[in-house]
Structures are given as C-alpha cells and as structure tokens.
Design a protein around this motif. Structure first.
Motif, PDB file in Angstrom:
ATOM      1  N   UNK A 101       0.815  -1.210   0.000  1.00  0.00           N
ATOM      2  CA  UNK A 101       0.000   0.000   0.000  1.00  0.00           C
ATOM      3  C   UNK A 101       0.846   1.256   0.000  1.00  0.00           C
ATOM      4  N   UNK A 102       1.930   1.240   0.781  1.00  0.00           N
ATOM      5  CA  UNK A 102       2.840   2.384   0.818  1.00  0.00           C
ATOM      6  C   UNK A 102       3.495   2.616  -0.545  1.00  0.00           C
ATOM      7  N   UNK A 103       3.780   1.528  -1.242  1.00  0.00           N
ATOM      8  CA  UNK A 103       4.397   1.638  -2.566  1.00  0.00           C
ATOM      9  C   UNK A 103       3.472   2.360  -3.539  1.00  0.00           C
ATOM     10  N   UNK A 104       2.214   1.976  -3.541  1.00  0.00           N
ATOM     11  CA  UNK A 104       1.232   2.572  -4.456  1.00  0.00           C
ATOM     12  C   UNK A 104       1.011   4.051  -4.128  1.00  0.00           C
ATOM     13  N   UNK A 105       0.780   4.339  -2.852  1.00  0.00           N
ATOM     14  CA  UNK A 105       0.535   5.722  -2.430  1.00  0.00           C
ATOM     15  C   UNK A 105       1.779   6.584  -2.652  1.00  0.00           C
ATOM     16  N   UNK A 106       2.946   6.042  -2.319  1.00  0.00           N
ATOM     17  CA  UNK A 106       4.187   6.796  -2.457  1.00  0.00           C
ATOM     18  C   UNK A 106       4.493   7.172  -3.897  1.00  0.00           C
ATOM     19  N   UNK A 107       4.339   6.217  -4.810  1.00  0.00           N
ATOM     20  CA  UNK A 107       4.624   6.511  -6.207  1.00  0.00           C
ATOM     21  C   UNK A 107       3.570   7.442  -6.804  1.00  0.00           C
ATOM     22  N   UNK A 108       2.353   7.353  -6.333  1.00  0.00           N
ATOM     23  CA  UNK A 108       1.317   8.292  -6.803  1.00  0.00           C
ATOM     24  C   UNK A 108       1.699   9.727  -6.417  1.00  0.00           C
ATOM     25  N   UNK A 109       2.165   9.907  -5.178  1.00  0.00           N
ATOM     26  CA  UNK A 109       2.599  11.240  -4.732  1.00  0.00           C
ATOM     27  C   UNK A 109       3.846  11.703  -5.480  1.00  0.00           C
ATOM     28  N   UNK A 110       4.802  10.778  -5.687  1.00  0.00           N
ATOM     29  CA  UNK A 110       6.034  11.134  -6.380  1.00  0.00           C
ATOM     30  C   UNK A 110       5.760  11.556  -7.822  1.00  0.00           C
ATOM     31  N   UNK A 111       4.873  10.833  -8.503  1.00  0.00           N
ATOM     32  CA  UNK A 111       4.526  11.191  -9.881  1.00  0.00           C
ATOM     33  C   UNK A 111       3.795  12.528  -9.937  1.00  0.00           C
ATOM     34  N   UNK A 112       2.984  12.788  -8.920  1.00  0.00           N
ATOM     35  CA  UNK A 112       2.276  14.073  -8.861  1.00  0.00           C
ATOM     36  C   UNK A 112       3.270  15.226  -8.706  1.00  0.00           C
ATOM     37  N   UNK A 113       4.245  15.047  -7.814  1.00  0.00           N
ATOM     38  CA  UNK A 113       5.274  16.062  -7.610  1.00  0.00           C
ATOM     39  C   UNK A 113       6.125  16.210  -8.863  1.00  0.00           C
ATOM     40  N   UNK A 114       6.466  15.081  -9.494  1.00  0.00           N
ATOM     41  CA  UNK A 114       7.271  15.117 -10.713  1.00  0.00           C
ATOM     42  C   UNK A 114       6.511  15.816 -11.837  1.00  0.00           C
ATOM     43  N   UNK A 115       5.228  15.583 -11.887  1.00  0.00           N
ATOM     44  CA  UNK A 115       4.381  16.222 -12.912  1.00  0.00           C
ATOM     45  C   UNK A 115       4.360  17.744 -12.749  1.00  0.00           C
TER      46      UNK A 115
END
Length: 297
Positions: free
Chosen positions: A273-287
C-alpha cells in the motif's frame, strides 16, 4: 514576452522516469564514482563499509544481550540484518532529501532527466547495502546452528516461536525489490520538496533519529511482547503505536525470511500500500515541479 512553461502532464512525468531508466549506465557510473571518490586514498576501500557495519552490529548485540538477558546467538543475526536494512532506508531518506541540491552542477550543465539523480542516490545506497550483506553472511554462518531450527529471541513463556531459516529465505528477493522500489519514490518526493524548501533536510535529519529508536532494529518486538505486556492497557497501546511506523513493516518483510523469523502478511500488505501511495505522490510532484528543479537549485 512571457517565458515558456512546459505543460504539466503525467505523460511528461512518466517520460522523464522512463528516460532515466534507459540512462542506467549514466546513473550507475555516477553512483559507483561516488563510492570510489569516498574511499580513493583508502587501502581496503569500500570494505570499510562492511567493517563499520560489523563493529556496530556486534556492539549493539552485546549491549542488548547484557541488558535484557537475550540469547546473543539468535539476537545478533536479527540486529545485524535490521541494521543493514536501516542504513539503506536511512540513506534514501536523508541523502535523498539533498539529492538534487548535491547535484546542482550536473543539473545545470547536463541535459538529463531529473530522475537520473534520484536513481543515482538509490543505486549508491544499493551498493552500500550489497557491501554490508557480507556482514550478514558472516554472522549467519557463525550462528547458523542457532537459527536453522525453531527458536526464541527472548527467554519467556509468552515468546514467539520463530520457524528458523528455511525455503522462505527466498522471499527476501521480492522483499528487497519492493524496498528498492520504495526508495525511488522516497528520493524523488523528498528530494524535490527539499530543493524548494531548504529547511526540510535538517528537519528530516532530526526526525530520523526518533524514527530509528521507534523501529525494532536494536530491539525486537518479541521483547515488547514478552511477559504478556502487550495484553495490558498501556502495553497494547504501545504495540499499536509501534505498528503505525511504516519502516517497521519494511524491515520485517526482509529481515524475517533472512533470519527465519515468523512473519505476518500484514507487513506485505502495508508495504504494498505504501508503494502505491508513495509513487502516486512522487509522480504528482514530478508532474508539477520537474521543470522547476533546475531553477530551485
């Protein structure tokens, strides 16, 4: 005339990520150069990483065994493995928060995806991890007779019976792959945020010490559960608080198979769950902020 502002799309963020993956030779060489630079005048070079880890693990094991009356032959492998993994996680968090700041010169001169510098940090920590695993192998070979069959970490009637090292040791491979995947988003998320807000790295450095003591590295959850303390009001509350620590779950999915300890699939669920949430946040910041990193540094 107003300056051109690149469009903020997840497609561009994903393209940056994929371009960085294809440039693995670049960040791989940069990470290896970091290690060579650190030990360039040393006689035994990166082996100092393993020696330092071994001395620290031995000291923590001896002190813990003396204070709590634990069996060092079963406790030391657990402490060693936990400490090795903690160094990887700590490196991703602390060094990750400064990854773009430290690469200011390259970011301004080298036309490369910003994710390259995040991968450089993660790969450097992976190389450190590989060196430290030498200590794990040595410790396991010395104490194999104590952990290759069912055993207890503490001498208590309520102690958990661990199954011992078996075929489940191969679960360590997907476990580290999952931890490595999380290292990527941690460096990206903290790195971009800290580049914009320079107070973040000192805050993280202060917070990380508290996180270390709240994670079962130099102590074990078995010691918390010993004597039926977890059944009391205060004890049960303490266990619940400790389980809210996400690092605890990542430590358990890797340490348990490596030292033959009992493992709950809850740890895998939390880590996933942390992996999914973490990468979603990281992609949002990267975007949103990928194109601004070069200006912030």
């Amino acid at each position: 005339m107003s300056a051109y502002v690149p469009p903020k799309t997840f497609r561009r963020a994903t393209q940056d990520l994929m371009s960085a993956l294809r440039a693995r030779e670049l960040w791989g060489q940069l990470a290896w150069q970091d290690i060579k630079q650190r030990y360039r005048r040393s006689t035994i070079g990166p082996l100092w990483i393993s020696i330092g880890m071994g001395v620290t693990a031995l000291a923590l094991g001896v002190v813990n065994a003396a204070l709590f009356g634990s069996n060092i032959s079963t406790l030391l492998p657990s402490i060693t493995t936990g400490l090795i993994l903690w160094n990887f996680i700590n490196g991703c968090i602390v060094e990750g928060s400064e990854t773009f700041i430290d690469n200011e010169g390259l970011i301004k001169q080298l036309p490369a995806p910003v994710t390259v510098y995040a991968f450089r940090t993660v790969w450097r920590q992976t190389l450190y991890f590989a060196h430290n695993m030498v200590v794990y192998v040595v410790v396991i070979l010395i104490f194999l007779g104590s952990v290759d069959h069912p055993y207890h970490l503490v001498n208590d009637e309520h102690a958990i019976t661990h199954p011992g090292i078996g075929w489940s040791i191969f679960l360590a491979i997907p476990a580290f792959a999952l931890i490595l995947l999380n290292g990527g988003w941690v460096v990206l998320l903290f790195g971009v945020t800290a580049t914009r807000f320079r107070d973040i790295p000192p805050v993280i450095s202060s917070f990380i010490t508290m996180l270390f003591y709240a994670t079962p590295i130099m102590w074990s959850m078995d010691q918390v559960l010993a004597g039926g303390k977890a059944n009391s009001g205060v004890g049960a509350f303490a266990v619940d608080i400790l389980k809210l620590n996400p690092v605890y779950h990542f430590v358990e999915i890797l340490r348990a198979p490596l030292v033959g300890q009992q493992q709950s699939w809850t740890h895998w669920a939390v880590a996933g769950g942390m992996t999914i949430v973490g990468w979603a946040l990281a992609l949002l910041v990267l975007r949103n902020y990928r194109s601004r990193v070069a200006y912030w540094v």
